[in-house]
Design a protein around this motif. Structure first.
Motif, mmCIF file in Angstrom:
data_model
loop_
_atom_site.group_PDB
_atom_site.id
_atom_site.type_symbol
_atom_site.label_atom_id
_atom_site.label_comp_id
_atom_site.label_asym_id
_atom_site.label_seq_id
_atom_site.Cartn_x
_atom_site.Cartn_y
_atom_site.Cartn_z
ATOM 1 N N MET A 1 -21.029 19.140 35.031
ATOM 2 C CA MET A 1 -19.920 19.932 35.350
ATOM 3 C C MET A 1 -18.960 19.012 35.241
ATOM 4 N N ILE A 2 -17.724 19.302 34.176
ATOM 5 C CA ILE A 2 -16.515 18.442 34.130
ATOM 6 C C ILE A 2 -15.718 18.103 35.066
ATOM 7 N N PRO A 3 -15.048 17.109 35.535
ATOM 8 C CA PRO A 3 -14.358 16.985 36.751
ATOM 9 C C PRO A 3 -12.995 17.435 36.596
ATOM 10 N N VAL A 4 -12.425 17.992 37.467
ATOM 11 C CA VAL A 4 -11.001 18.421 37.450
ATOM 12 C C VAL A 4 -10.128 17.366 37.732
ATOM 13 N N ILE A 5 -9.449 17.008 36.758
ATOM 14 C CA ILE A 5 -8.280 15.765 36.952
ATOM 15 C C ILE A 5 -7.062 16.367 37.196
ATOM 16 N N SER A 6 -6.566 15.909 38.432
ATOM 17 C CA SER A 6 -5.171 16.383 39.173
ATOM 18 C C SER A 6 -4.178 16.135 38.150
ATOM 19 N N GLN A 7 -2.992 17.042 38.506
ATOM 20 C CA GLN A 7 -1.799 16.950 37.596
ATOM 21 C C GLN A 7 -1.022 15.371 38.028
ATOM 22 N N GLU A 8 -1.308 14.782 39.220
ATOM 23 C CA GLU A 8 -0.752 13.600 39.671
ATOM 24 C C GLU A 8 -1.660 12.504 38.623
ATOM 25 N N ILE A 9 -2.791 12.561 38.496
ATOM 26 C CA ILE A 9 -3.547 11.737 37.620
ATOM 27 C C ILE A 9 -3.080 11.877 36.272
ATOM 28 N N GLN A 10 -3.243 13.050 35.810
ATOM 29 C CA GLN A 10 -2.891 13.132 34.341
ATOM 30 C C GLN A 10 -1.434 12.714 34.026
ATOM 31 N N GLY A 11 -0.546 12.812 34.803
ATOM 32 C CA GLY A 11 1.021 12.451 34.781
ATOM 33 C C GLY A 11 0.957 10.552 34.765
ATOM 34 N N LYS A 12 -0.124 10.271 35.585
ATOM 35 C CA LYS A 12 0.081 8.459 35.448
ATOM 36 C C LYS A 12 -0.817 8.132 34.195
ATOM 37 N N LEU A 13 -1.828 9.072 33.878
ATOM 38 C CA LEU A 13 -2.610 8.656 32.637
ATOM 39 C C LEU A 13 -1.501 8.527 31.365
ATOM 40 N N GLY A 14 -0.700 9.762 31.309
ATOM 41 C CA GLY A 14 0.466 10.018 30.385
ATOM 42 C C GLY A 14 1.330 8.775 30.256
ATOM 43 N N LYS A 15 1.788 8.391 31.538
ATOM 44 C CA LYS A 15 2.740 7.204 31.617
ATOM 45 C C LYS A 15 2.196 5.923 31.246
ATOM 46 N N ASP A 37 -10.072 6.529 41.918
ATOM 47 C CA ASP A 37 -10.344 6.942 43.385
ATOM 48 C C ASP A 37 -9.572 8.225 43.833
ATOM 49 N N ALA A 38 -10.340 9.431 43.575
ATOM 50 C CA ALA A 38 -9.845 10.650 43.873
ATOM 51 C C ALA A 38 -8.994 10.586 45.464
ATOM 52 N N SER A 39 -9.369 9.978 46.403
ATOM 53 C CA SER A 39 -8.734 9.939 47.646
ATOM 54 C C SER A 39 -7.486 9.343 47.600
ATOM 55 N N SER A 69 0.426 -0.951 35.607
ATOM 56 C CA SER A 69 1.435 -0.354 36.982
ATOM 57 C C SER A 69 1.612 1.164 36.799
ATOM 58 N N PRO A 70 1.828 1.863 35.681
ATOM 59 C CA PRO A 70 2.028 3.416 35.625
ATOM 60 C C PRO A 70 1.029 3.891 36.060
ATOM 61 N N ALA A 71 -0.433 3.532 35.844
ATOM 62 C CA ALA A 71 -1.558 4.034 36.616
ATOM 63 C C ALA A 71 -1.853 3.947 37.912
ATOM 64 N N TYR A 72 -1.371 2.690 38.483
ATOM 65 C CA TYR A 72 -1.249 2.491 39.818
ATOM 66 C C TYR A 72 -0.189 3.110 40.425
ATOM 67 N N GLY A 73 0.632 3.852 39.741
ATOM 68 C CA GLY A 73 1.785 4.344 40.547
ATOM 69 C C GLY A 73 2.991 3.383 40.792
ATOM 70 N N ILE A 74 3.176 2.286 40.410
ATOM 71 C CA ILE A 74 4.058 1.187 40.826
ATOM 72 C C ILE A 74 4.900 1.018 39.816
ATOM 73 N N SER A 75 6.253 0.958 40.222
ATOM 74 C CA SER A 75 7.303 1.042 39.642
ATOM 75 C C SER A 75 7.586 -0.378 38.946
ATOM 76 N N ASP A 128 -11.552 -4.802 39.730
ATOM 77 C CA ASP A 128 -11.832 -3.757 40.831
ATOM 78 C C ASP A 128 -10.871 -3.978 41.863
ATOM 79 N N GLY A 129 -10.662 -2.600 42.674
ATOM 80 C CA GLY A 129 -9.647 -2.539 43.608
ATOM 81 C C GLY A 129 -8.416 -1.920 43.290
ATOM 82 N N THR A 130 -7.613 -1.403 44.243
ATOM 83 C CA THR A 130 -6.395 -0.805 43.870
ATOM 84 C C THR A 130 -5.125 -1.294 44.340
#
Length: 231
Positions: A1-15, A37-39, A69-75, A128-130
């Motif tokens: 089963m292919i995991p569903v990638i949330s829009q938030e993660i897709q946005g960070k991947l794009g950035k 980390d999905a949570s 930093s874009p993937a971590y959501g850091i400005s 490793d780690g966030t």
């Protein structure tokens, strides 16, 4: 089963992809992979790096964290305060594993450790780690004396009780959030209660105990020991 990638993660991947393109797609990152980390909706690992390290693993790790930093959501331009806690080298593989602690407003972020892995050839290949940038007040509402009294009430009657480490302020991670907390260590050597080295975390705003645990474990010893058990 292919995991569903949330829009938030897709946005960070794009950035993240756009940012790497903007700095010329460095060769050291071209085979990198991000595990999420999905949570927390943040990377838990960045693998496949090929970054030649300098003599300063903190500076090298900080650069990787900034470049992702874009993937971590850091400005962009956000200050990251990380400090080396332990650096170990495998006698078998000669790989280096550096445990790094995060700090915010000069307070340690308990539960926010980052680990950098370097191969025997001197290339940083995994982090490793966030990265967390808390946005909480760091002025306590209760005193360190009141925080300490909670542990003293629970352990203070035991023989040879003492406060090994006085309360200090930290940020303690609970789920994906941080609480301002006091941490301290209490010890005792009691013939009945045995030996104790208790770590306490007390919420510095509410005065409630977040967590306490004994770092010394007891084991039940059989009444009679055979030769096999003795060995």
């Amino acid at each position: 089963m292919i995991p569903v990638i949330s829009q938030e993660i897709q946005g960070k991947l794009g950035k993240q992809k756009n940012y790497l393109r903007s700095i010329g797609n460095p060769e050291e990152y071209q085979k990198s992979e991000i595990q999420w980390d999905a949570s927390e909706q943040k990377p838990s690992h960045v693998r496949g790096l090929h970054k030649r390290i300098s003599k300063n693993i903190i500076a090298d790790t900080k650069q990787v964290l900034k470049d992702f930093s874009p993937a971590y959501g850091i400005s962009a331009g956000t200050s990251i305060d990380i400090r080396l806690a332990k650096d170990e080298t495998s006698k078998v593989t000669q790989e280096h594993h550096a445990r790094i602690k995060q700090f915010y407003n000069n307070l340690e972020m308990v539960g926010g450790d980052v680990i950098s892995h370097t191969d025997a050839a001197g290339f940083l290949y995994q982090v490793d780690g966030t990265i967390d940038i808390p946005d909480i007040p760091t002025i306590p509402k209760i005193s360190s004396t009141k925080a300490l009294s909670i542990g003293e009430h629970e352990q203070g009657a035991k023989a040879h009780f003492q406060v090994q480490d006085q309360p200090k302020l930290v940020l303690y991670k609970v789920a994906s959030n941080y609480l301002l907390a006091y941490v301290y260590i209490l010890t005792y050597d009691d013939p009945i209660a045995h030996i104790g080295k208790w770590v306490y975390y007390i919420d510095a705003n509410t005065g409630k105990k977040i967590r306490s645990y004994n770092t010394i474990n007891d084991a039940l010893v059989p009444a009679a020991l055979s030769g096999a058990l003795l060995a």
